[in-house]
Enzyme design. Structure first.
Site, PDB file in Angstrom:
ATOM      1  N   ASP A  71       0.826  -1.203   0.000  1.00 26.01           N
ATOM      2  CA  ASP A  71       0.000   0.000   0.000  1.00 26.01           C
ATOM      3  C   ASP A  71       0.868   1.264   0.000  1.00 26.01           C
ATOM      4  O   ASP A  71       1.902   1.318   0.664  1.00 26.01           O
ATOM      5  CB  ASP A  71      -0.864  -0.033   1.274  1.00 26.01           C
ATOM      6  CG  ASP A  71      -1.868   1.097   1.353  1.00 26.01           C
ATOM      7  OD1 ASP A  71      -2.769   1.136   0.493  1.00 26.01           O
ATOM      8  OD2 ASP A  71      -1.757   1.928   2.273  1.00 26.01           O
ATOM      9  N   GLU A 101       1.484  -0.394  -4.943  1.00 26.60           N
ATOM     10  CA  GLU A 101       0.508   0.632  -5.297  1.00 26.60           C
ATOM     11  C   GLU A 101       1.245   1.932  -5.545  1.00 26.60           C
ATOM     12  O   GLU A 101       1.797   2.529  -4.621  1.00 26.60           O
ATOM     13  CB  GLU A 101      -0.522   0.833  -4.173  1.00 26.60           C
ATOM     14  CG  GLU A 101      -1.621   1.798  -4.605  1.00 26.60           C
ATOM     15  CD  GLU A 101      -2.320   2.525  -3.458  1.00 26.60           C
ATOM     16  OE1 GLU A 101      -3.476   2.910  -3.637  1.00 26.60           O
ATOM     17  OE2 GLU A 101      -1.705   2.729  -2.394  1.00 26.60           O
TER      18      GLU A 101
HETATM   19  C1  GLC Z   1      -4.385   3.119  -0.444  1.00 23.77           C
HETATM   20  C2  GLC Z   1      -5.649   2.291  -0.355  1.00 23.77           C
HETATM   21  C3  GLC Z   1      -6.761   3.159   0.123  1.00 23.77           C
HETATM   22  C4  GLC Z   1      -6.402   3.694   1.493  1.00 23.77           C
HETATM   23  C5  GLC Z   1      -5.043   4.392   1.468  1.00 23.77           C
HETATM   24  C6  GLC Z   1      -4.531   4.643   2.838  1.00 23.77           C
HETATM   25  O1  GLC Z   1      -4.470   4.119  -1.373  1.00 23.77           O
HETATM   26  O2  GLC Z   1      -5.931   1.702  -1.605  1.00 23.77           O
HETATM   27  O3  GLC Z   1      -7.981   2.476   0.163  1.00 23.77           O
HETATM   28  O4  GLC Z   1      -7.381   4.572   1.933  1.00 23.77           O
HETATM   29  O5  GLC Z   1      -4.064   3.624   0.825  1.00 23.77           O
HETATM   30  O6  GLC Z   1      -4.082   3.463   3.428  1.00 23.77           O
END
Ligand code: GLC
Length: 470
Positions: free
Chosen positions: A184, A245
């Site tokens: 993440d 991500e």
């Molecule tokens: C990422 C996740 C999202 C979350 C954020 C904070 O972007 O996909 O859903 O709110 O991280 O952890």
């Protein structure tokens, strides 16, 4: 060839996939029950968004214990059983890994305050949180930094103790048999040690999210983040998949593959989510991405996730079929978002979070089928359901067909206005009509599959995509 190159990934939002105990909230046993559905669909891996203990302020992305399961979702034993059952069904299991921040209720926040980013006094600069508002929260005469909610303080990744503690989490789950991690908020991990102000964004217009009013130059994508990407990859190793991500321009995004492939196996490519739905724009995107990929890097494509509006709402039901064909015939690993394979649309609801609309319960049948109780979020239009879906058979056919050419190269083809066409190797051509009018085929061939499922092959009908053997 490793499984994830030819394979496909299916994102499950555990809260909304399948409830097994009637409390209206999805759980691990529910997911286990639905594994045969995923096997029949033809995907290769299931990625679960966070299932760890959490006060659920950000639905699991605010973690209080990285090495356990939230009782709402089940127990550690349920997770062990799910991993085993997934493997028994020929599926891999990928967990979400959230290294950038914890919940403010994580014991670390009180026991190890130096693991977080504190500043003496009030906010030292103009940094803005991704969800809006100042990114600094003042507590007494000190402030801490949070990239997201105030309840999600950022860890200080310059502190070796933090790295060790968070790498131990990866080892914990690896030992339990998971097949990979989706990391993440990878690009957020380091912030400018000099705490310089972020510059204003000259393209900002009123109405855009507050976060976009500044360019996050000193809070995201710092060059040194790449050292952590490499370290993390070394801990994850070669037998498990590392997905990162990363929302970034293509040229910045591909850096996350790392030097000599020692970074993420798959830095998520989200560009289909933001590119306008036009043949020319998508064609240009694919070419730019293919050209930017470093030597040996394997591409990937994402059509939906729990943070963005659903594809069927964005492009409409007719083009959702074309989108399916695009996702599953491009070169690279596709990631599907649960429910998109049956054409679920955004539900107009905002009960807990601005993203609720794309996170509503899976629509298994005409009565819902997600829970015997009251679902935590309402269902959408139940005429859209997995038992009676004309989109689902298309996804199944595509997921099987793509195995024939998943390793073949991508070559753009010339086509009529509004048609996106490309070859995969020497024997397969794909032609996608992104318009609502008939168009000529760019090449002759034998029809392998039409998005309409019946007929076709002589020209492109309105909103039709075809795979041809040439
Ligand atoms: C990422 C996740 C999202 C979350 C954020 C904070 O972007 O996909 O859903 O709110 O991280 O952890």
């Amino acid at each position: 060839m490793t499984w994830w190159r030819s394979g496909s990934i299916y994102e499950v939002y555990p809260r909304s996939f399948q409830d097994s105990d009637g409390d209206g909230i999805g759980d691990l046993r529910g997911i286990a029950r639905r594994l045969p559905y995923l096997r029949d669909l033809g995907v290769d891996a299931v990625w679960l968004t966070p299932i760890y203990p959490s006060p659920q302020r950000d639905f699991g992305y605010d973690i209080t214990d990285h090495c356990d399961v939230d009782p709402q979702y089940g127990t550690l034993a349920d997770l062990d059983a799910l991993i085993e059952a997934a493997h028994g069904n020929g599926l891999k299991l990928i967990l979400d890994y959230v290294p950038n921040h914890t919940s403010d209720l994580h014991p670390w926040f009180t026991e190890h305050p130096d693991w977080y980013l504190w500043h003496e006094g009030g906010p030292p600069n103009n940094w803005i949180a991704v969800f809006g508002g100042p990114a600094w929260e003042q507590v007494g005469d000190r402030s801490y930094y949070h990239a997201y909610l105030p309840e999600q303080p950022d860890l200080d990744w310059r502190n070796p103790a933090v790295r060790e503690a968070m790498y131990a989490v990866l080892r914990f789950w690896s030992a339990r048999g998971v097949d990979g991690f989706r990391v993440d908020a990878m690009r957020q991990l380091l912030k400018d040690p000099r705490l310089r102000d972020n510059p204003p964004n000259p393209d900002y217009e009123p109405g855009m999210p507050e976060y976009d009013s500044l360019i996050p130059l000193h809070t995201t994508d710092l060059d040194e983040v790449q050292d952590i990407v490499a370290e993390m990859r070394a801990v994850i190793g070669d037998d498990r998949l590392m997905i990162a991500e990363v929302y970034a321009e293509i040229e910045r995004l591909v850096r996350y593959y790392g030097v000599d492939g020692r970074g993420a196996h798959l830095p998520f490519n989200f560009h289909l989510l933001s590119t306008s739905w036009e043949a020319e724009a998508i064609g240009a995107l694919v070419e730019r991405y293919e050209a930017a990929l470093p030597e040996g890097a394997w591409p990937n494509w994402v059509l939906g996730n729990h943070d963005r509006p659903r594809i069927a709402s964005r492009v409409g039901p007719a083009q959702a079929r074309v989108a399916a064909m695009l996702l599953l015939t491009l070169r690279g690993t596709p990631t599907l978002y649960y429910g998109d394979e049956i054409g679920m649309t955004d539900v107009p609801v905002q009960r807990y979070d601005f993203r609720d609309g794309a996170r509503t319960p899976m629509q298994w049948d005409a009565r819902g089928g997600f829970t015997s109780g009251e679902p935590w979020l309402p269902y959408g239009d139940l005429e859209i359901n997995a038992e009676d879906s004309s989109l689902l058979p298309l996804y199944k056919r595509l997921l099987r067909l793509r195995r024939e050419f998943s390793e073949e190269g991508y070559r753009p083809m010339h086509a009529a206005d509004g048609v996106l066409a490309y070859a995969r190797g020497d024997r397969i051509a794909v032609a996608l009509n992104l318009t609502g009018e008939p168009r000529p085929l760019p090449v002759e061939g034998e029809l392998a599959l039409s998005t309409h499922l019946d007929g076709g092959g002589r020209g492109l009908r309105a909103d039709e995509g075809v795979v041809l053997r040439i």
